[in-house]
Design an enzyme around this catalytic site. Sequence first.
Site, short mmCIF file in Angstrom:
data_model
loop_
_atom_site.label_atom_id
_atom_site.label_comp_id
_atom_site.label_asym_id
_atom_site.label_seq_id
_atom_site.Cartn_x
_atom_site.Cartn_y
_atom_site.Cartn_z
N VAL A 121 21.62 3.76 39.67
CA VAL A 121 20.39 3.36 40.38
C VAL A 121 19.18 3.42 39.46
O VAL A 121 18.33 2.53 39.46
CB VAL A 121 20.19 4.23 41.65
CG1 VAL A 121 18.95 3.79 42.41
CG2 VAL A 121 21.42 4.20 42.56
N GLY A 122 19.13 4.47 38.63
CA GLY A 122 18.00 4.61 37.71
C GLY A 122 17.90 3.43 36.75
O GLY A 122 16.82 2.86 36.53
N TYR B 138 28.05 18.33 49.06
CA TYR B 138 27.12 17.27 48.64
C TYR B 138 26.22 16.86 49.82
O TYR B 138 24.99 16.74 49.68
CB TYR B 138 28.00 16.12 48.16
CG TYR B 138 27.35 14.83 47.77
CD1 TYR B 138 26.75 14.68 46.52
CD2 TYR B 138 27.38 13.72 48.62
CE1 TYR B 138 26.20 13.47 46.14
CE2 TYR B 138 26.84 12.50 48.25
CZ TYR B 138 26.25 12.39 47.01
OH TYR B 138 25.70 11.18 46.62
N LYS C 85 22.10 17.48 50.42
CA LYS C 85 21.19 16.34 50.58
C LYS C 85 20.44 16.40 51.92
O LYS C 85 19.27 16.06 52.00
CB LYS C 85 21.95 15.02 50.44
CG LYS C 85 22.22 14.69 48.97
CD LYS C 85 22.57 13.26 48.76
CE LYS C 85 22.73 12.91 47.30
NZ LYS C 85 21.46 12.73 46.59
N PRO D 282 20.51 5.16 50.85
CA PRO D 282 21.25 3.93 50.53
C PRO D 282 22.69 3.97 51.07
O PRO D 282 23.27 5.04 51.20
CB PRO D 282 21.30 3.90 49.00
CG PRO D 282 20.42 5.01 48.53
CD PRO D 282 20.31 6.00 49.65
P1 NDP Z 1 24.94 8.41 38.70
O1 NDP Z 1 26.06 9.38 38.80
O2 NDP Z 1 25.20 7.07 38.15
O3 NDP Z 1 23.77 9.07 37.85
C1 NDP Z 1 23.42 10.40 38.05
C2 NDP Z 1 22.16 10.69 37.26
O4 NDP Z 1 21.77 12.04 37.52
C3 NDP Z 1 22.32 10.54 35.76
O5 NDP Z 1 21.13 10.02 35.21
C4 NDP Z 1 22.51 11.99 35.31
O6 NDP Z 1 22.06 12.21 33.99
C5 NDP Z 1 21.59 12.70 36.29
N1 NDP Z 1 21.93 14.11 36.43
C6 NDP Z 1 23.11 14.63 36.88
N2 NDP Z 1 23.05 15.97 36.83
C7 NDP Z 1 21.83 16.31 36.36
C8 NDP Z 1 21.18 17.54 36.08
N3 NDP Z 1 21.79 18.70 36.27
N4 NDP Z 1 19.93 17.51 35.58
C9 NDP Z 1 19.31 16.34 35.36
N5 NDP Z 1 19.85 15.13 35.63
C10 NDP Z 1 21.11 15.12 36.11
O7 NDP Z 1 24.32 8.32 40.15
P2 NDP Z 1 23.82 7.01 40.95
O8 NDP Z 1 22.80 6.29 40.15
O9 NDP Z 1 25.01 6.30 41.46
O10 NDP Z 1 23.13 7.71 42.21
C11 NDP Z 1 21.73 7.95 42.24
C12 NDP Z 1 21.38 8.57 43.58
O11 NDP Z 1 21.77 7.67 44.61
C13 NDP Z 1 22.10 9.89 43.85
O12 NDP Z 1 21.18 10.79 44.42
C14 NDP Z 1 23.18 9.52 44.84
O13 NDP Z 1 23.49 10.59 45.68
C15 NDP Z 1 22.55 8.37 45.58
N6 NDP Z 1 23.51 7.43 46.16
C16 NDP Z 1 24.39 6.74 45.37
C17 NDP Z 1 25.30 5.88 45.94
C18 NDP Z 1 26.27 5.10 45.11
O14 NDP Z 1 27.06 4.32 45.70
N7 NDP Z 1 26.28 5.23 43.80
C19 NDP Z 1 25.33 5.66 47.41
C20 NDP Z 1 24.32 6.38 48.13
C21 NDP Z 1 23.45 7.24 47.51
P3 NDP Z 1 23.09 12.02 32.73
O15 NDP Z 1 23.25 10.53 32.55
O16 NDP Z 1 22.41 12.66 31.60
O17 NDP Z 1 24.38 12.68 33.14
#
Ligand code: NDP
Length: 325
Positions: free
Chosen positions: A14-15, A147, A151, A174
């Site tokens: 998402v980021g 989890y 949340k 989402p």
């Molecule tokens: P990703 O797993 O792709 O990315 C997770 C991100 O969180 C990475 O940038 C990771 O950094 C960072 N991160 C993890 N642990 C830490 C920590 N301890 N300290 C700092 N940063 C950390 O997640 P998504 O982009 O898929 O999801 C983003 C959000 O959307 C989440 O909150 C998720 O719950 C929510 N979401 C996602 C869905 C999906 O289908 N993917 C559905 C619904 C909600 P690094 O790259 O350095 O590990």
Amino acid sequence: MSNVILVTGGTGLVGRAIEHVINTEPEGSRFGKRPGETWVFASSAEGDLRDADQTRKLYEKYKPTHVIHLAALGVHASFRRPVQKHELTFLRDNILINDNVLHVAYEHKAQKVISCLSTCVFPDKVEYPLDENKIHNGPPHESNFGYAHAKRMVDVQNHAYKEEFGCNFTSAIPTNVFGPHDNFDLEDSHVIPGLIHKCYLAKKNNTPFVVSGTGKPLRQFIFSYDLAKLFIWMLREYDDVEPVILSVGEEEEVSIKEVADAIVKAVGFQGDYSFDTTRADGQFRKPASNKKLLGLMGGFQFTPFNEALDYTVKWFLNNYDTART
Ligand code: NDP
């Protein structure tokens, strides 16, 4: 006026999508970068948000006026894992991350924080469609216990910070997200990236492409670039503590078979393709309502599913060596 927008979890699915949209939409447009804005996309290497000191250092470094909080652990954890194995870790780690991000935002007087929940936080036994009022109406599915509870507490904290300190904290919910930079691991991944990878390998190795289950269950999938626009809209135009579901409409549900068909077409797979009906299907439907979102935004043009899927497959094929597999 200068605004610094810190995106935690800025290197995830998402980021990266928010980064893409901010850098590609016309400057000054509804979803494009605005004058005076600085966007920071932080990874865990910039600071482990489970740690309060590292979180403070991150805020001191960038002095964010706004935060989009995406960082979470366990997002792509496999539901096939033994249920007890990670739950305490996911519960504690996510509670620590969320508490640090929100409390330090309060200490730094950040003007706004939007945290990311998920439709997995909803009760297991619930009346469908899901809507923003049903989050706390019963326990979540046991496979999401830690989890989901962590949340849900974000919503509780948002209300408490607003009531006690007047903080402008809110949350987004989402549905299933897919797009470039997803996690394409064959075991620990969501259905779309998992099937894309499987189909790619079937084509490469000249082996059958077998999809688990009947293919009948229906799901709402949102393209990460569309979701990114909705986050940017929330950042600029939504100022209420109550969460908003960010999703395509219920009428845009697609079946797993439609997903698999689209993947077969996008990958160009011409081999043996079948469904393993001995494997259990998940729940048939878990529809979520996007009425609140569309009512507030006044409409939004979602990318057609097949177009978004095709784009994602092309991205995967072009980035196979560096993609998360
Ligand atoms: P990703 O797993 O792709 O990315 C997770 C991100 O969180 C990475 O940038 C990771 O950094 C960072 N991160 C993890 N642990 C830490 C920590 N301890 N300290 C700092 N940063 C950390 O997640 P998504 O982009 O898929 O999801 C983003 C959000 O959307 C989440 O909150 C998720 O719950 C929510 N979401 C996602 C869905 C999906 O289908 N993917 C559905 C619904 C909600 P690094 O790259 O350095 O590990």
